[in-house]
Design a protein around this motif. Sequence first.
Motif, PDB file in Angstrom:
ATOM      1  N   SER A  11       0.842  -1.194   0.000  1.00  0.00           N
ATOM      2  CA  SER A  11       0.000   0.000   0.000  1.00  0.00           C
ATOM      3  C   SER A  11       0.870   1.235   0.000  1.00  0.00           C
ATOM      4  CB  SER A  11      -0.865   0.022   1.270  1.00  0.00           C
ATOM      5  OG  SER A  11      -1.946  -0.812   1.134  1.00  0.00           O
ATOM      6  N   LYS A  12       1.050   1.800  -1.166  1.00  0.00           N
ATOM      7  CA  LYS A  12       1.820   3.044  -1.240  1.00  0.00           C
ATOM      8  C   LYS A  12       1.425   3.796  -2.495  1.00  0.00           C
ATOM      9  CE  LYS A  12       5.668   0.457  -3.205  1.00  0.00           C
ATOM     10  NZ  LYS A  12       7.000  -0.064  -3.054  1.00  0.00           N
ATOM     11  N   LEU A  13       1.740   5.076  -2.490  1.00  0.00           N
ATOM     12  CA  LEU A  13       1.452   5.933  -3.632  1.00  0.00           C
ATOM     13  C   LEU A  13       2.763   6.304  -4.292  1.00  0.00           C
ATOM     14  CD1 LEU A  13      -0.911   8.382  -1.697  1.00  0.00           C
ATOM     15  CD2 LEU A  13      -1.639   6.483  -3.140  1.00  0.00           C
ATOM     16  N   LYS A  14       2.662   6.751  -5.545  1.00  0.00           N
ATOM     17  CA  LYS A  14       3.862   7.248  -6.199  1.00  0.00           C
ATOM     18  C   LYS A  14       3.547   8.571  -6.872  1.00  0.00           C
ATOM     19  CE  LYS A  14       7.713   5.774  -9.032  1.00  0.00           C
ATOM     20  NZ  LYS A  14       8.305   4.707  -9.835  1.00  0.00           N
ATOM     21  N   ASP A  15       4.353   9.582  -6.556  1.00  0.00           N
ATOM     22  CA  ASP A  15       4.213  10.884  -7.193  1.00  0.00           C
ATOM     23  C   ASP A  15       4.906  10.794  -8.554  1.00  0.00           C
ATOM     24  OD1 ASP A  15       4.476  13.493  -8.110  1.00  0.00           O
ATOM     25  OD2 ASP A  15       4.767  14.312  -6.112  1.00  0.00           O
ATOM     26  N   TYR A  74       7.956   7.774  -3.503  1.00  0.00           N
ATOM     27  CA  TYR A  74       6.885   6.976  -2.943  1.00  0.00           C
ATOM     28  C   TYR A  74       6.312   7.727  -1.745  1.00  0.00           C
ATOM     29  CZ  TYR A  74       8.176   2.999  -5.814  1.00  0.00           C
ATOM     30  OH  TYR A  74       8.438   2.182  -6.874  1.00  0.00           O
ATOM     31  N   ILE A  75       5.015   7.579  -1.559  1.00  0.00           N
ATOM     32  CA  ILE A  75       4.363   8.209  -0.409  1.00  0.00           C
ATOM     33  C   ILE A  75       3.538   7.148   0.295  1.00  0.00           C
ATOM     34  CG2 ILE A  75       2.841  10.064   0.370  1.00  0.00           C
ATOM     35  CD1 ILE A  75       3.186  11.292  -2.453  1.00  0.00           C
ATOM     36  N   TYR A  88       1.574   5.948   4.338  1.00  0.00           N
ATOM     37  CA  TYR A  88       1.195   6.352   5.693  1.00  0.00           C
ATOM     38  C   TYR A  88       0.895   5.140   6.559  1.00  0.00           C
ATOM     39  CZ  TYR A  88      -3.758   5.937   4.163  1.00  0.00           C
ATOM     40  OH  TYR A  88      -4.978   5.506   3.677  1.00  0.00           O
ATOM     41  N   TRP A 103       3.212  10.132   7.849  1.00  0.00           N
ATOM     42  CA  TRP A 103       3.381  10.091   6.390  1.00  0.00           C
ATOM     43  C   TRP A 103       4.859  10.201   6.059  1.00  0.00           C
ATOM     44  CZ3 TRP A 103      -0.426   9.892   2.524  1.00  0.00           C
ATOM     45  CH2 TRP A 103      -1.752   9.867   2.999  1.00  0.00           C
ATOM     46  N   GLU A 142       7.631  10.371   2.663  1.00  0.00           N
ATOM     47  CA  GLU A 142       7.961  10.373   1.220  1.00  0.00           C
ATOM     48  C   GLU A 142       9.370   9.828   1.117  1.00  0.00           C
ATOM     49  OE1 GLU A 142       7.447  14.275  -0.499  1.00  0.00           O
ATOM     50  OE2 GLU A 142       5.575  14.558   0.620  1.00  0.00           O
ATOM     51  N   ASN A 176      10.896  13.205   3.094  1.00  0.00           N
ATOM     52  CA  ASN A 176      10.032  14.086   3.873  1.00  0.00           C
ATOM     53  C   ASN A 176       9.225  13.247   4.867  1.00  0.00           C
ATOM     54  OD1 ASN A 176       8.738  16.372   4.761  1.00  0.00           O
ATOM     55  ND2 ASN A 176       7.469  16.659   2.935  1.00  0.00           N
ATOM     56  N   ASP A 192      -0.655  14.485  -9.909  1.00  0.00           N
ATOM     57  CA  ASP A 192      -0.275  13.324 -10.679  1.00  0.00           C
ATOM     58  C   ASP A 192       0.301  12.277  -9.743  1.00  0.00           C
ATOM     59  OD1 ASP A 192       1.657  12.919 -13.765  1.00  0.00           O
ATOM     60  OD2 ASP A 192       0.257  11.615 -12.680  1.00  0.00           O
ATOM     61  N   ILE A 193      -0.581  11.713  -8.937  1.00  0.00           N
ATOM     62  CA  ILE A 193      -0.154  10.689  -7.975  1.00  0.00           C
ATOM     63  C   ILE A 193      -0.898   9.406  -8.290  1.00  0.00           C
ATOM     64  CG2 ILE A 193      -0.141  10.034  -5.555  1.00  0.00           C
ATOM     65  CD1 ILE A 193       0.470  12.804  -4.786  1.00  0.00           C
ATOM     66  N   VAL A 194      -0.141   8.318  -8.268  1.00  0.00           N
ATOM     67  CA  VAL A 194      -0.692   7.031  -8.678  1.00  0.00           C
ATOM     68  C   VAL A 194      -0.723   6.062  -7.506  1.00  0.00           C
ATOM     69  CG1 VAL A 194      -0.373   5.137 -10.283  1.00  0.00           C
ATOM     70  CG2 VAL A 194       0.377   7.423 -10.914  1.00  0.00           C
ATOM     71  N   CYS A 195      -1.751   5.243  -7.446  1.00  0.00           N
ATOM     72  CA  CYS A 195      -1.795   4.164  -6.461  1.00  0.00           C
ATOM     73  C   CYS A 195      -0.980   3.020  -7.025  1.00  0.00           C
ATOM     74  CB  CYS A 195      -3.237   3.727  -6.212  1.00  0.00           C
ATOM     75  SG  CYS A 195      -3.346   2.234  -5.205  1.00  0.00           S
ATOM     76  N   VAL A 196       0.094   2.640  -6.318  1.00  0.00           N
ATOM     77  CA  VAL A 196       1.020   1.644  -6.869  1.00  0.00           C
ATOM     78  C   VAL A 196       0.356   0.281  -7.043  1.00  0.00           C
ATOM     79  CG1 VAL A 196       3.133   0.371  -6.371  1.00  0.00           C
ATOM     80  CG2 VAL A 196       3.069   2.838  -6.042  1.00  0.00           C
ATOM     81  N   THR A 197      -0.460  -0.116  -6.074  1.00  0.00           N
ATOM     82  CA  THR A 197      -1.119  -1.430  -6.149  1.00  0.00           C
ATOM     83  C   THR A 197      -2.066  -1.515  -7.337  1.00  0.00           C
ATOM     84  OG1 THR A 197      -1.177  -1.262  -3.757  1.00  0.00           O
ATOM     85  CG2 THR A 197      -2.240  -3.182  -4.734  1.00  0.00           C
ATOM     86  N   LEU A 214      -7.075   3.886  -1.020  1.00  0.00           N
ATOM     87  CA  LEU A 214      -5.887   4.483  -0.408  1.00  0.00           C
ATOM     88  C   LEU A 214      -5.965   6.003  -0.559  1.00  0.00           C
ATOM     89  CD1 LEU A 214      -3.362   3.380   1.002  1.00  0.00           C
ATOM     90  CD2 LEU A 214      -2.147   3.562  -1.166  1.00  0.00           C
ATOM     91  N   TYR A 233      -4.660  10.135  -0.020  1.00  0.00           N
ATOM     92  CA  TYR A 233      -3.482  11.001  -0.013  1.00  0.00           C
ATOM     93  C   TYR A 233      -3.785  12.278   0.752  1.00  0.00           C
ATOM     94  CZ  TYR A 233       0.204  14.188  -1.515  1.00  0.00           C
ATOM     95  OH  TYR A 233       1.238  15.101  -1.540  1.00  0.00           O
TER      96      TYR A 233
END
Lengths: 773, 69, 203
Positions: A727-731, A737-738, A740, A749, A751, A763, B11-16, B47, B49
């Motif tokens: 479970s992570k985000l990518k800018d 990677y972001i 929480y 949180w 980064e 961050n 422009d943020i993507v959910c990796v899963t 998820l 942000y």
Amino acid sequence: MDQMDQKLLRERESKCIQENPPACTAGCPVHVDARGMAKAVQKEDYATGFALFNRMVPFPGIISRICNQPCRQTCKRNEIDESIFIKGLEQICVDNNNTAPKLLLPKAKTQKVAIVGAGLSGLTAALELSRKGYKVTVFEATDRLGGSIWDIAENKLPRQLIHNDFEIIAKFPIEIRYNTAINALDSLSAEYDAIYLATGFQLTGNSDLGLELASDGKIKVDLISLATNNNKVFVGGSLRREYGHPSPIASIADGKIAAISIDRLFQNASLTANREKEGLYETALYTNIKGIKPEPMVIAGDSDSGYSKTEAVQEANRCLLCECQECVKACEYLAHYRGYPKRYAREVYNNLSIVMGIHHANNMINSCSLCGLCEQICPGNLNMGEICHEARKIMVEKGKMPPSTHDFALRDMQFSNSDACALTRNQPGSSSSEWVFYPGCQLAASSPQYVQQMYSFLCERLSGGVGLLLGCCGAPASWAGQEAVFRETRNNLESNWRSLGSPKIITACPTCLSLFKNDSPDMPVENLWTLLERIGLPEGSTQLAKTPQKLAIHDSCTTRYDAEIQTSVRNLLGRLGYQIEELPLSRETTVCCGYGGLMLYANQEIAHKVIDRRINESELDYLAYCSMCRDNFASQGKRTYHLLDLILGGGEEDLATQAGPGYSKRQENRAKLKQTLVREVWGEEVAQPQAEVKVTIPADVLQLMEDRRILVDDVTNVIAHAESSGSKLKDARSGHYIAYFKPASVTYWVEYLPQADGFVVQNAYCHRIEIEG
Amino acid sequence: MSKLIEEQPLDIVCVTCGIKLTLGKVELSYLGSNFPVELYRCSQCGLVYVPEELANGKMKKVEAALEDK
Amino acid sequence: MLHQHPGGLTLTKRVVEYCAFIPGAKVLDVGCGTGVTMEYLQETCGLQSVGVDVSKERLEQGRKHLPYLQFIQAAGESLPLVDVSFAGVIAECSLSVMQDAGTVLTEISRILVPGGKLAITDIYLPISDSTAGYLNRNQLKTMLEKNGFSIVVWEDQSAFLREFIACYIMKYGSMEELWQCVSIPKTKLGYFLLVAEKRQMEG
């Protein structure tokens, strides 16, 4: 306890004397606010000055010229040079005033009052009673108002002033019967409901009036109410004074007193209850006059026309503007809220007694260091810390304590008492201990090496077995008002202590010491410094300092009531070859370094002010004997040694500038200390917990985390969670990677970027609001 | 009311799930108060942000307001 | 996401249920704004809703969106409405921003039929507090009784206020603008729901 006791609060509040009037006001028969007037004249604000004067004095023009000035006797300035010439300030206010006060005429009442004598006293009574709505008739033997003031020379009392002052009488429905002398009271008694006799000085007896006389031939008068044996008749002014000793201001005061008595008579109320402060009294106000340069009273160029504006400002500037504020002068916290303890105590009480809290008072309650300095300084011994501490406990009990204030400090304490850091051991080879070393959580965090060295030394020097107890004594919980948590911590500590054989405790931290003494009096305790004084210092520490150095000592606030530890510290310094400077506030009047009461967490702004002020009190290097004091001063650039830096560290120069470790390092040090000791002293292998992920944090991000109270562990956990769960985000733009994670109450949180075999943190931030989904 | 400044779309993507985040309703809570807000989140797995400015800005204000009641 | 007032239509629904109006009953919304509640009363509850507000702009917006409803510009202290012509009056977070609550209540009493219902949801101060300028529960009670109302329901609904504040801050960044129209110390507030009934005439 779920309520702050009203009675207790009143008692505490009354210790603060700030609201007591200055000596001039207390010593004035009509309680003129001379201080306020002086302040106004300082700014050449004659309108305000006049208003304050006129509020208490109905005939300001006359009195500004002929007042007999009892205030000159009581003015605090007498103790320095000469009292303030308040009458002179009154005169300039009168002469420069152009405003007329608003007059309010109340609803007319039915009772009738006869006033005999239209001197200052009688006219004052007439005005006061007419203001209350009563029908007033003044009987005057001559054809004009004023009585004996006409005997005063024109240059001393310009007639225009008399004329101006008496204009007000015509504005009220007061009947004046001129040329009507009164020689007996029977007909007046029959027609009027009350009589005020103010006929001025009498040489001969007053037996015709049918009133009881005193032994000196004067009419017998009750001093509080001015009543005579005839319940309708009151007497005042020069009539009751020694012949030839007039007091215009006392005559006016009598007029007011008589008016109040008559008003009470008509309402069937007690004539004497609660009237102590109407007359003269001594004020409880304390004013510090240290350091005031003597200056003579300003003399007017022309005594008849009074002060020029410049002269008046000069004289007004001599006024001390008496007030206490002693504690406020000494404490940044008390000064911060621009008030004084009596007001604060009330706000605290109000904050607790209503259902919902006030922003302002919550913060004020949590910002006090609880150090008790105020109690030492206050003439009434008011202790603000006592009030705040109690308030915190009540807030916690009622569920009104904002969780974010102390959360971090309490979790830090829990960590110190967790398996990772806590230790309860007998000396290797012993099954019980006669002594136990309790270094405290902050020394372990700041200087773990000293804990190790000192423990080793104590084992060498003391017989009977020296145990070791690592953990937190619970001070943060106590300071935060968390009684239940505190009790639990103390109970655990006690049972650990018992398991070692109830040994004598050696504390290195003054706060731990004070808690043992106050909270656990059955547990024998000695502070490390007094012990070292007794058993001698470790080898090599008593070499004289390379250059004879003078250090300024900062006593920890928790040593306030412990002269023994303060003396031992000084003796040890002497033995080590150092000279000592006492800071202005030291020993029982020492100040807190900003950590006490968790001030540093609750209010960084005030804590910084506190530190800043303290470190600027001397150019010398400082000596502290508590890790937090030492680290706090060093954090704002002050060279400060910990006493162990001198005893075990050889007094090396760099030690004084070394920054204390950050939050994460502190926790790491405590954990590592336990591991090191278990391995090296008790010879046991400790399984090193494998780091799940390797995390690199650049210096600037570490500082950011420090400011935001985010630990390295917190950040590591987020990344570990993100990587293992996916479970992570990518800018997309930065490639960061972001992720929480919320291990307990805070959501962290992070980064980050992958790097080689680990991750680099870009961050980190956090919040307490929970994301439900 | 139209936006005066065109904000650069996030422009943020959910990796899963491999998809871009979009605005949607997210339930937040603190000290027993629940309140919905519009945040960027993955419409598939949920998820969320929370940008740094929001966490350090408005969220801190809300926390303070709710703590003092 | 951010309602017009704390509790939004959830609270409106609750209060209307307490009032138990008959279908088609005439109900006045005091401080109707753009007509969100009016629409609910008319469309969902089947009542005849009329709205009164001081803000021309908000009324215009309302009229545009709901042209078949009656929006009247007026202040609560002086309602251009005939005596005993309404079955109900609802005031959601509007009494607290009016100059003279007493006069407003007198007007409301005037236009209600005997037995008519007054529903108020608004902010209040706890009983022990008596800050000048706003009402605590007891003062409100006294004012209602003076105007011929008897209180049927009183509920504390402060949770809605907390949520409203949270949403407001999340949307606008701070409470400053909102608190300007409310002249009381913001941190002491609670939120209440009240339904009162205009007493029947004496026989």
